[in-house]
Design a protein around this motif. Structure first.
Motif, PDB file in Angstrom:
ATOM      1  N   HIS A  32       0.841  -1.201   0.000  1.00 41.05           N
ATOM      2  CA  HIS A  32       0.000   0.000   0.000  1.00 41.05           C
ATOM      3  C   HIS A  32       0.877   1.251   0.000  1.00 41.05           C
ATOM      4  CE1 HIS A  32      -3.624  -2.250   2.024  1.00 41.05           C
ATOM      5  NE2 HIS A  32      -3.186  -2.830   0.927  1.00 41.05           N
TER       6      HIS A  32
ATOM      7  N   TYR B 281       2.998   2.176   5.826  1.00 44.63           N
ATOM      8  CA  TYR B 281       2.357   3.347   6.423  1.00 44.63           C
ATOM      9  C   TYR B 281       3.354   4.027   7.358  1.00 44.63           C
ATOM     10  CZ  TYR B 281      -1.983   1.723   4.394  1.00 44.63           C
ATOM     11  OH  TYR B 281      -2.953   1.353   3.502  1.00 44.63           O
TER      12      TYR B 281
ATOM     13  N   GLN C 231       2.374   6.330  10.425  1.00 40.98           N
ATOM     14  CA  GLN C 231       1.983   5.820  11.749  1.00 40.98           C
ATOM     15  C   GLN C 231       3.184   5.448  12.623  1.00 40.98           C
ATOM     16  OE1 GLN C 231      -0.532   6.107  13.383  1.00 40.98           O
ATOM     17  NE2 GLN C 231      -2.443   5.493  12.408  1.00 40.98           N
TER      18      GLN C 231
ATOM     19  N   ARG D 261       2.658   4.043  16.411  1.00 45.94           N
ATOM     20  CA  ARG D 261       3.082   2.711  16.857  1.00 45.94           C
ATOM     21  C   ARG D 261       3.948   2.810  18.118  1.00 45.94           C
ATOM     22  NH1 ARG D 261       2.947   1.787  10.942  1.00 45.94           N
ATOM     23  NH2 ARG D 261       5.000   2.699  10.680  1.00 45.94           N
TER      24      ARG D 261
ATOM     25  N   PHE E  53      -7.612  -3.456  11.387  1.00 48.04           N
ATOM     26  CA  PHE E  53      -7.041  -2.823  10.184  1.00 48.04           C
ATOM     27  C   PHE E  53      -5.515  -2.838  10.340  1.00 48.04           C
ATOM     28  CE2 PHE E  53     -11.104  -0.793  11.233  1.00 48.04           C
ATOM     29  CZ  PHE E  53     -11.848  -1.037  10.092  1.00 48.04           C
TER      30      PHE E  53
ATOM     31  N   PHE F 110       1.404  -2.146  14.458  1.00 47.08           N
ATOM     32  CA  PHE F 110       0.936  -1.974  15.833  1.00 47.08           C
ATOM     33  C   PHE F 110       0.992  -3.296  16.602  1.00 47.08           C
ATOM     34  CE2 PHE F 110      -0.917   1.907  14.056  1.00 47.08           C
ATOM     35  CZ  PHE F 110      -0.767   2.819  15.090  1.00 47.08           C
TER      36      PHE F 110
ATOM     37  N   ASP G 141      -7.392  -7.971   9.409  1.00 45.46           N
ATOM     38  CA  ASP G 141      -7.342  -7.185   8.179  1.00 45.46           C
ATOM     39  C   ASP G 141      -8.086  -7.964   7.103  1.00 45.46           C
ATOM     40  OD1 ASP G 141      -5.344  -4.638   7.349  1.00 45.46           O
ATOM     41  OD2 ASP G 141      -6.046  -5.828   5.639  1.00 45.46           O
ATOM     42  N   SER G 142      -8.529  -7.249   6.062  1.00 42.18           N
ATOM     43  CA  SER G 142      -9.236  -7.941   4.979  1.00 42.18           C
ATOM     44  C   SER G 142      -8.278  -8.285   3.831  1.00 42.18           C
ATOM     45  CB  SER G 142     -10.384  -7.070   4.461  1.00 42.18           C
ATOM     46  OG  SER G 142      -9.895  -5.809   4.070  1.00 42.18           O
ATOM     47  N   SER G 143      -7.001  -8.044   4.026  1.00 34.26           N
ATOM     48  CA  SER G 143      -6.011  -8.377   2.998  1.00 34.26           C
ATOM     49  C   SER G 143      -5.162  -9.561   3.442  1.00 34.26           C
ATOM     50  CB  SER G 143      -5.122  -7.163   2.721  1.00 34.26           C
ATOM     51  OG  SER G 143      -3.888  -7.567   2.172  1.00 34.26           O
TER      52      SER G 143
ATOM     53  N   ASP H 274      -7.387   1.565  12.924  1.00 31.71           N
ATOM     54  CA  ASP H 274      -6.701   2.415  11.939  1.00 31.71           C
ATOM     55  C   ASP H 274      -7.260   2.122  10.546  1.00 31.71           C
ATOM     56  OD1 ASP H 274      -4.946   4.178  10.756  1.00 31.71           O
ATOM     57  OD2 ASP H 274      -3.243   2.792  10.781  1.00 31.71           O
ATOM     58  N   PRO H 275      -8.541   2.466  10.339  1.00 30.81           N
ATOM     59  CA  PRO H 275      -9.194   2.091   9.078  1.00 30.81           C
ATOM     60  C   PRO H 275      -8.668   2.875   7.881  1.00 30.81           C
ATOM     61  CG  PRO H 275     -10.653   3.482  10.387  1.00 30.81           C
ATOM     62  CD  PRO H 275      -9.443   3.211  11.230  1.00 30.81           C
TER      63      PRO H 275
END
Ligand code: SAH
Length: 392
Positions: free
Chosen positions: A194, A199, A202, A206, A225, A231, A247-249, A297-298
């Motif tokens: 991504h 990310y 963050q 974290r 997320f 995290f 997560d959805s991945s 963390d969406p």
């Protein structure tokens, strides 16, 4: 040199050093994509040098408010050097960092992240697209590095009338890299991950999460997320007994699992769940499962202010579920990275969720993007990421 002239009364924003010129503010003048233009007040007075973008609603963005400044390769070298010097002063505890954060660094539409000895750049505006070669040279020269990968496979390119692009722009090398952050090792896939791979915004979040989990002695932690588990590592390092990443991945979760092992934590302390975070939280509530700390963390629910209302409902739902799934005294780290939702509105939304959940929460810390992703006084839109650390 071409000029664009603003309508009377539309000069204020540029006079306040905000770099954007919207389509509707322009009285006359046009140019090619990325071409340098003199941006003038309605009476012809100089306001800024900028770049024109014929396809975009943000029709021009300012490079410089100094009439004597020339927009050439040396200009980009100066801006890039300044951006790198600023990061040097921050004392970042990682070998990955954001080197250029667009408008905040005087380089509208340009994002550059460093992962070890590799740079990854996104060119999100016709102006930086036109100057791509000069910018690439300036970056590698200033950083003293050999490799630059381009991740211009981003939706905003379409708004600029630019095709998506991905691949090595200068040099080449591996696209699977390892970075260090707060003493943890993380794998980053700069070609498929991504954003530019991770990310990085963050990083501070974290670290603060690790602080609070340790301080409060949180035993059971939910990282909703989770992406690749940043995290999660923070919680494990802080002594959490059991951490759940949701997560959805699937590829992100696979990396989260790998990160736990790679950093020497007992894999039994970690569970990775491929699920919708809302659904997972509802299931926990049904089963009476509770946590001592939760991270929410969406992804961006609202890109613009226009989508803010629907996004507000989505934030409220997920926060209500999380607040209910916390044990009394629990810790919630809740974030929004939607540009269309300001910090004040976000706090109201979370307050609404707390009313519905029947709990109160003390704000023990306000959170935002790490300082290598600065918001500046002149460009408050840079402050897209906001978060609250709440003790319930
Ligand atoms: N906290 C992470 C970054 C999270 S980014 C870090 O520190 O690195 C948001 C993540 O939400 C992405 O990994 C995306 O895959 C995931 N996601 C998007 N929609 C989701 C959903 N409905 N349920 C669970 N995860 C979702």
């Amino acid at each position: 040199m071409k000029a664009i002239r603003l309508r009377a009364g539309k000069e204020r924003s540029l006079q306040r050093r905000h770099p954007w010129v919207f389509e509707g503010s322009i009285a006359k003048g046009r140019a090619d994509a990325g071409e340098t233009v003199r941006i003038e007040a309605h009476d012809g007075a100089f306001l800024a040098w900028g770049a024109y973008s014929p396809a975009s609603a943000i029709r021009a963005r300012a490079w410089s408010f100094d009439e004597a400044e020339r927009i050439d390769a040396a200009f980009f070298e100066r801006r890039v050097r300044q951006a790198l010097q600023f990061r040097e002063r921050l004392g970042i505890d990682s070998d990955a960092r954001r080197l250029v954060h667009g408008e905040a660094d005087g380089l509208p539409g340009l994002v550059v992240d460093r992962y070890g000895d590799t740079l990854v750049a996104q060119f999100g505006f016709a102006g930086v697209e036109r100057w791509k070669a000069a910018i690439a040279d300036a970056l590698l020269g200033a950083a003293g590095l050999p490799r630059l990968y381009e991740r211009s496979d981003i939706g905003v390119r379409r708004l600029e009338g630019l095709p998506e692009q991905r691949g090595w722009l200068r040099g080449d090398g591996p696209t699977q890299l390892e970075i260090r952050e707060h003493g943890w090792t993380l794998q980053v896939d700069i070609a498929h991950g991504h954003k530019t791979g991770a990310y990085l915004d963050q990083r501070t979040g974290r670290q603060r999460f690790a602080h609070w989990v340790q301080r409060l002695g949180c035993a059971e932690v939910l990282n909703a997320f989770s992406y690749t588990g940043g995290f999660t590592l923070a919680a494990l390092a802080a002594g959490a007994r059991q951490v759940t990443s949701v997560d959805s991945s699937a590829p992100a979760l696979e990396l989260a699992r790998a990160h736990v092992a790679r950093n020497g934590f007992d894999p039994h302390r970690h569970e990775a769940v491929d699920a919708d975070a809302n659904g997972f939280l509802r299931q926990c509530l049904d089963q009476g499962r509770r946590f001592d700390a939760i991270v929410l963390d969406p992804p961006k629910f609202a890109a613009t202010a226009a989508q803010a209302e629907r996004a507000a409902r989505a934030y409220k739902d997920i926060n209500r579920l999380a607040l209910r799934a916390l044990r009394p005294g629990g810790l919630l780290f809740t974030f929004s990275c939607s540009g269309g939702i300001g910090a004040e509105l976000f706090q109201k939304i979370v307050a609404g969720a707390a009313v519905d959940a029947g709990v109160d929460g003390a704000i023990v810390e306000r959170l935002g993007a790490a300082p290598d992703h600065p918001a500046t006084l002149f460009f408050p839109e840079g402050e897209y990421l906001k978060g609250l650390a709440l003790l319930v």
